[in-house]
Design a protein around this motif. Structure first.
Motif, mmCIF file in Angstrom:
data_model
loop_
_atom_site.group_PDB
_atom_site.id
_atom_site.type_symbol
_atom_site.label_atom_id
_atom_site.label_comp_id
_atom_site.label_asym_id
_atom_site.label_seq_id
_atom_site.Cartn_x
_atom_site.Cartn_y
_atom_site.Cartn_z
ATOM 1 N N ARG A 217 -71.737 32.926 -17.619
ATOM 2 C CA ARG A 217 -73.123 33.242 -17.994
ATOM 3 C C ARG A 217 -73.175 34.304 -19.090
ATOM 4 N N HIS A 218 -72.268 35.268 -19.039
ATOM 5 C CA HIS A 218 -72.274 36.377 -20.003
ATOM 6 C C HIS A 218 -71.475 36.083 -21.268
ATOM 7 N N ARG A 219 -70.675 35.032 -21.247
ATOM 8 C CA ARG A 219 -69.816 34.739 -22.401
ATOM 9 C C ARG A 219 -70.591 33.905 -23.418
ATOM 10 N N PRO A 220 -70.627 34.321 -24.678
ATOM 11 C CA PRO A 220 -71.353 33.574 -25.714
ATOM 12 C C PRO A 220 -70.766 32.174 -25.905
ATOM 13 N N THR A 221 -71.606 31.237 -26.276
ATOM 14 C CA THR A 221 -71.152 29.864 -26.502
ATOM 15 C C THR A 221 -70.196 29.773 -27.686
ATOM 16 N N THR A 222 -70.198 30.776 -28.536
ATOM 17 C CA THR A 222 -69.286 30.781 -29.682
ATOM 18 C C THR A 222 -67.840 31.046 -29.263
ATOM 19 N N GLU A 223 -67.643 31.571 -28.072
ATOM 20 C CA GLU A 223 -66.290 31.839 -27.569
ATOM 21 C C GLU A 223 -65.778 30.602 -26.838
ATOM 22 N N ARG A 224 -65.567 29.537 -27.590
ATOM 23 C CA ARG A 224 -65.238 28.238 -27.006
ATOM 24 C C ARG A 224 -63.930 28.241 -26.233
ATOM 25 N N ARG A 225 -62.914 28.867 -26.774
ATOM 26 C CA ARG A 225 -61.610 28.865 -26.098
ATOM 27 C C ARG A 225 -61.692 29.583 -24.764
ATOM 28 N N SER A 226 -62.278 30.769 -24.777
ATOM 29 C CA SER A 226 -62.397 31.540 -23.538
ATOM 30 C C SER A 226 -63.237 30.791 -22.507
ATOM 31 N N ARG A 227 -64.345 30.216 -22.947
ATOM 32 C CA ARG A 227 -65.208 29.457 -22.036
ATOM 33 C C ARG A 227 -64.460 28.257 -21.447
ATOM 34 N N ALA A 228 -63.704 27.561 -22.277
ATOM 35 C CA ALA A 228 -62.965 26.392 -21.792
ATOM 36 C C ALA A 228 -61.922 26.787 -20.755
ATOM 37 N N ILE A 229 -61.184 27.861 -21.023
ATOM 38 C CA ILE A 229 -60.168 28.324 -20.077
ATOM 39 C C ILE A 229 -60.833 28.739 -18.767
ATOM 40 N N LEU A 230 -61.973 29.423 -18.857
ATOM 41 C CA LEU A 230 -62.707 29.799 -17.647
ATOM 42 C C LEU A 230 -63.195 28.580 -16.876
ATOM 43 N N LEU A 231 -63.664 27.562 -17.603
ATOM 44 C CA LEU A 231 -64.115 26.336 -16.942
ATOM 45 C C LEU A 231 -62.962 25.679 -16.180
ATOM 46 N N ALA A 232 -61.797 25.622 -16.798
ATOM 47 C CA ALA A 232 -60.641 25.022 -16.133
ATOM 48 C C ALA A 232 -60.264 25.804 -14.879
ATOM 49 N N ARG A 233 -60.280 27.118 -14.985
ATOM 50 C CA ARG A 233 -59.948 27.963 -13.826
ATOM 51 C C ARG A 233 -60.996 27.795 -12.727
ATOM 52 N N LEU A 234 -62.264 27.745 -13.116
ATOM 53 C CA LEU A 234 -63.350 27.552 -12.151
ATOM 54 C C LEU A 234 -63.162 26.221 -11.419
ATOM 55 N N ALA A 235 -62.870 25.165 -12.143
ATOM 56 C CA ALA A 235 -62.682 23.853 -11.523
ATOM 57 C C ALA A 235 -61.508 23.876 -10.540
ATOM 58 N N GLU A 236 -60.445 24.555 -10.926
ATOM 59 C CA GLU A 236 -59.278 24.664 -10.051
ATOM 60 C C GLU A 236 -59.653 25.343 -8.730
ATOM 61 N N LEU A 237 -60.419 26.423 -8.822
ATOM 62 C CA LEU A 237 -60.831 27.131 -7.605
ATOM 63 C C LEU A 237 -61.849 26.326 -6.800
ATOM 64 N N GLN A 238 -62.732 25.599 -7.483
ATOM 65 C CA GLN A 238 -63.685 24.757 -6.773
ATOM 66 C C GLN A 238 -62.941 23.687 -5.973
ATOM 67 N N LEU A 239 -61.928 23.093 -6.558
ATOM 68 C CA LEU A 239 -61.139 22.098 -5.837
ATOM 69 C C LEU A 239 -60.445 22.735 -4.644
ATOM 70 N N ARG A 240 -59.896 23.887 -4.869
ATOM 71 C CA ARG A 240 -59.208 24.597 -3.790
ATOM 72 C C ARG A 240 -60.150 24.929 -2.636
ATOM 73 N N ALA A 241 -61.423 25.160 -2.966
ATOM 74 C CA ALA A 241 -62.425 25.452 -1.942
ATOM 75 C C ALA A 241 -62.964 24.177 -1.285
#
Length: 184
Positions: free
Chosen positions: A90-114
């Motif tokens: 939510r706080h990361r600007p859309t211009t930070e595409r790489r960081s957002r993508a890495i966070l999305l991948a990590r989020l998905a990994e944890l969602q699966l784990r949950a």
């Protein structure tokens, strides 16, 4: 943020390290662990009014939330880690595409784990939408991790859809190699 063997999915809890005694972090009640995390975060974002321990510079809220997610994960608080990653996104600007993508991948990994397969699949689709614009090792590692995590669910139509989406992407390891032209 990723393990040395990042191509395997982290499906088992991480064993927290010992702190010089027989106790581990998970031996403490969840409320006490949450209190420690809250105090750490409050200190990190506090103003420099406390001259005994002034802060130098400003720490970005998105970065702080990302770090909080990793601490919560290591303490075994997967729901808290997921919440912190949502905050970071939510706080990361859309211009930070790489960081957002890495966070999305990590989020998905944890969602699966949950146990939230549907949420993880939706999140991984968002990661894959960003992937073609990226050119970094962490994104490729995240893609490999995603494939490893979803392999056990390949018979699920939703998981198969994500795996198919991933198969259509070209990575530096799957792209055709350029060959040097012979002189002449």
């Amino acid at each position: 943020m990723t393990s040395p063997n990042a191509t395997t999915c982290r499906t088992q809890p991480v064993e927290p390290g010992s702190y010089g005694c027989s106790s581990t972090v998970t031996d403490f009640p969840q409320a006490e662990r949450d209190g420690v995390i809250t105090r750490m975060i409050e200190f990190a974002i506090s103003s420099t009014k406390d001259q005994a321990a002034p802060l130098i510079g400003v720490y970005d809220h998105a970065a702080l939330a990302s770090e909080e997610a990793e601490v919560r994960y290591l303490l075994g608080d997967i729901p808290g880690a997921i919440s912190a990653l949502h905050t970071s996104l939510r706080h990361r600007p859309t211009t930070e595409r790489r960081s957002r993508a890495i966070l999305l991948a990590r989020l998905a990994e944890l969602q699966l784990r949950a146990g939230r397969l549907d949420q993880a699949i939706t999140t991984w689709h968002h990661f894959l939408d960003e992937f073609p614009a990226l050119s970094c090792g962490r994104a490729i590692t995240a893609l490999k991790t995603m494939r490893a995590c979803l392999r056990p669910y390949a018979r699920s139509p939703a998981a198969a859809s994500v795996l198919h989406h991933a198969a259509t992407l070209t990575t530096p390891t799957t792209a055709p190699r350029r060959t040097a032209r012979s002189p002449g």
